[in-house]
Design an enzyme around this catalytic site. Structure first.
Site, PDB file in Angstrom:
ATOM      1  N   HIS A 193      32.522 -21.499  -3.376  1.00 35.78           N
ATOM      2  CA  HIS A 193      33.116 -21.255  -2.051  1.00 35.78           C
ATOM      3  C   HIS A 193      34.338 -22.162  -1.938  1.00 35.78           C
ATOM      4  O   HIS A 193      34.227 -23.379  -2.063  1.00 35.78           O
ATOM      5  CB  HIS A 193      32.119 -21.546  -0.933  1.00 35.78           C
ATOM      6  CG  HIS A 193      32.688 -21.224   0.412  1.00 35.78           C
ATOM      7  ND1 HIS A 193      32.491 -20.019   1.042  1.00 35.78           N
ATOM      8  CD2 HIS A 193      33.504 -21.941   1.217  1.00 35.78           C
ATOM      9  CE1 HIS A 193      33.160 -20.021   2.172  1.00 35.78           C
ATOM     10  NE2 HIS A 193      33.777 -21.177   2.316  1.00 35.78           N
ATOM     11  N   CYS A 194      35.505 -21.555  -1.694  1.00 34.12           N
ATOM     12  CA  CYS A 194      36.742 -22.345  -1.664  1.00 34.12           C
ATOM     13  C   CYS A 194      37.188 -22.582  -0.221  1.00 34.12           C
ATOM     14  O   CYS A 194      37.563 -21.630   0.472  1.00 34.12           O
ATOM     15  CB  CYS A 194      37.834 -21.619  -2.451  1.00 34.12           C
ATOM     16  SG  CYS A 194      39.369 -22.538  -2.479  1.00 34.12           S
ATOM     17  N   PRO A 195      37.149 -23.835   0.270  1.00 41.01           N
ATOM     18  CA  PRO A 195      37.590 -24.081   1.653  1.00 41.01           C
ATOM     19  C   PRO A 195      39.084 -23.847   1.840  1.00 41.01           C
ATOM     20  O   PRO A 195      39.526 -23.524   2.934  1.00 41.01           O
ATOM     21  CB  PRO A 195      37.224 -25.548   1.886  1.00 41.01           C
ATOM     22  CG  PRO A 195      37.053 -26.150   0.545  1.00 41.01           C
ATOM     23  CD  PRO A 195      36.672 -25.057  -0.391  1.00 41.01           C
ATOM     24  N   ASN A 198      39.161 -20.348   2.562  1.00 42.74           N
ATOM     25  CA  ASN A 198      38.176 -19.995   3.577  1.00 42.74           C
ATOM     26  C   ASN A 198      37.451 -18.720   3.154  1.00 42.74           C
ATOM     27  O   ASN A 198      37.197 -17.817   3.963  1.00 42.74           O
ATOM     28  CB  ASN A 198      38.840 -19.815   4.953  1.00 42.74           C
ATOM     29  CG  ASN A 198      37.827 -19.800   6.074  1.00 42.74           C
ATOM     30  OD1 ASN A 198      36.748 -20.394   5.935  1.00 42.74           O
ATOM     31  ND2 ASN A 198      38.131 -19.106   7.152  1.00 42.74           N
ATOM     32  N   ASN A 199      37.139 -18.634   1.888  1.00 36.76           N
ATOM     33  CA  ASN A 199      36.516 -17.439   1.328  1.00 36.76           C
ATOM     34  C   ASN A 199      35.749 -17.837   0.078  1.00 36.76           C
ATOM     35  O   ASN A 199      36.042 -18.857  -0.535  1.00 36.76           O
ATOM     36  CB  ASN A 199      37.621 -16.430   0.969  1.00 36.76           C
ATOM     37  CG  ASN A 199      37.112 -15.024   0.818  1.00 36.76           C
ATOM     38  OD1 ASN A 199      35.931 -14.753   1.052  1.00 36.76           O
ATOM     39  ND2 ASN A 199      37.986 -14.119   0.427  1.00 36.76           N
TER      40      ASN A 199
END
Ligand SMILES: [Zn+2]
Ligand SMILES: [Zn+2]
Length: 366
Positions: A193-195, A198-199
């Site tokens: 999950h890549c902040p 945001n996805n």
């Protein structure tokens, strides 16, 4: 109906246990009721042991171990981290857009005029073409990586190939699918999950994520090298400001110097950090692994090694083929049209069915 009967059974079980506990606490009639001290202590010990056993029986679970207990204890912490990360994702995306915009503005205002006024024609053409190509690639891949869904297992279909059941979604999990606790969904070929996006990075946006990292690194290296001379000049000018008496510098000049220093420091640090990340993902892609699978495969390799066996990654098709599968390159011209130019083609496969490179009958023991 089943829920109701189970609830009633639990209640009657609890009542029976409580009744037994009350009976045990009640003083018994007969010869033993002498009121002596050893009897009282023995009785107290009996009541204490039974109470302890009663309490343990209420939460006994044969599957419980130290990991489950730790998970339960840390559940509030996980909840806070997940929720904070979800909200921080929006802030991080705004920050990325703001920083990219500021870099582009500084390049147009201060670096490009210097290039146009001092460089020979062929260098000006090269800078204009290369710089704008990188800008288009970065913006396109960032937009696609944030707006494309990574892919989730279909909810309406029950007949899908699955390797396990997701405990959170209570649904079958296809191979390479993992549950994301921040999105609260199962993600096909989940990487992480890549902040900053945001996805989640999964089957359908893995290529966009990797291309963004790569082109962003190239863009930062380009900005850092192009503005190096200007940065050294700006640095010298700011150093001179500390002399006595400081030279008189007009406001525009001072803003330009500070902007150039900001640009160089930012692009150089991002180039190093993102370059490292891109390199790590290149290694993973060449091995046919995702970030999640890297941990699982590492554990599995160690476990099998203890048994005298070797672990074989079933999704490793050879380095070149792994790259072809990720980038969706079917023929030679695709390296240009699908990799070097913006392209929104879908990845090969649906993310549910996966081709294995070997069958279970292949020998795995050394
Ligand atoms: Zn799930
Ligand atoms: Zn996620």
């Amino acid at each position: 109906m089943r829920m109701g009967s189970s609830w009633r059974w639990q209640l009657s079980r609890a009542m029976r246990l409580a009744l037994r506990w009350c009976r045990l606490c009640r003083p018994q009639r007969g010869g033993r009721c002498g009121g002596s001290k050893p009897w009282i202590s023995g009785r107290c010990f009996e009541v204490w042991s039974y109470s302890k056993m009663l309490l343990k029986s209420l939460y006994f679970n044969s599957l419980t171990n130290a990991d489950t207990l730790l998970d339960c204890a840390f559940e509030p912490v996980y909840w806070i981290v997940d929720n904070v990360t979800r909200w921080f994702g929006v802030v991080f995306v705004c920050l990325v857009v703001l920083l990219i915009t500021s870099v582009v503005v500084i390049i147009y205002l201060f670096v490009l005029p210097t290039i146009l006024s001092t460089y020979p024609l062929h260098w000006i053409v090269w800078h204009l073409c290369y710089g704008h190509w990188l800008l288009i690639m970065v913006v396109f891949h960032y937009y696609k990586a944030t707006s494309t869904s990574p892919g989730h297992p279909p909810k309406d279909k029950t007949q899908i190939p699955s390797v396990s059941i997701c405990k959170k979604c209570i649904a079958p999990k296809p191979p390479r699918t993992h549950h994301c606790s921040i999105c609260n969904l199962c993600v096909l070929k989940m990487d992480h999950h890549c902040p900053w996006l945001n996805n989640c990075v999964g089957h359908f946006n893995h290529r966009y994520f990797f291309s963004f990292c790569l082109y962003m690194t190239l863009g930062c290296i380009y900005c850092s090298i192009s503005s190096k001379t200007l940065f050294l000049e700006a640095y010298d000018a700011i150093e001179r400001n500390y002399q006595t008496p400081p030279p008189t510098e007009v406001y525009e000049e001072s803003t330009a110097h500070k902007s150039i220093i900001f640009l160089w420091v930012l692009t150089s640090s991002v180039a190093v950090a993102l370059g490292g990340l891109s390199l790590w993902h290149m290694i993973l892609i060449s091995r046919g692994e995702t970030s999640v699978e890297r941990h699982i495969n590492h554990k599995e390799t160690r476990r099998l090694k203890e048994q005298g066996k070797v672990f074989k990654n079933p999704y490793h098709h050879g380095p070149i083929n792994n790259w072809r599968l990720l980038l969706g390159v079917d023929k030679r011209s695709h390296w240009f049209t699908r990799v070097l130019l913006p392209s929104s083609h879908l990845p090969s496969g649906d993310g549910i069915m996966w081709e294995f490179t070997f069958t279970r009958r292949d020998p795995m023991a050394i």
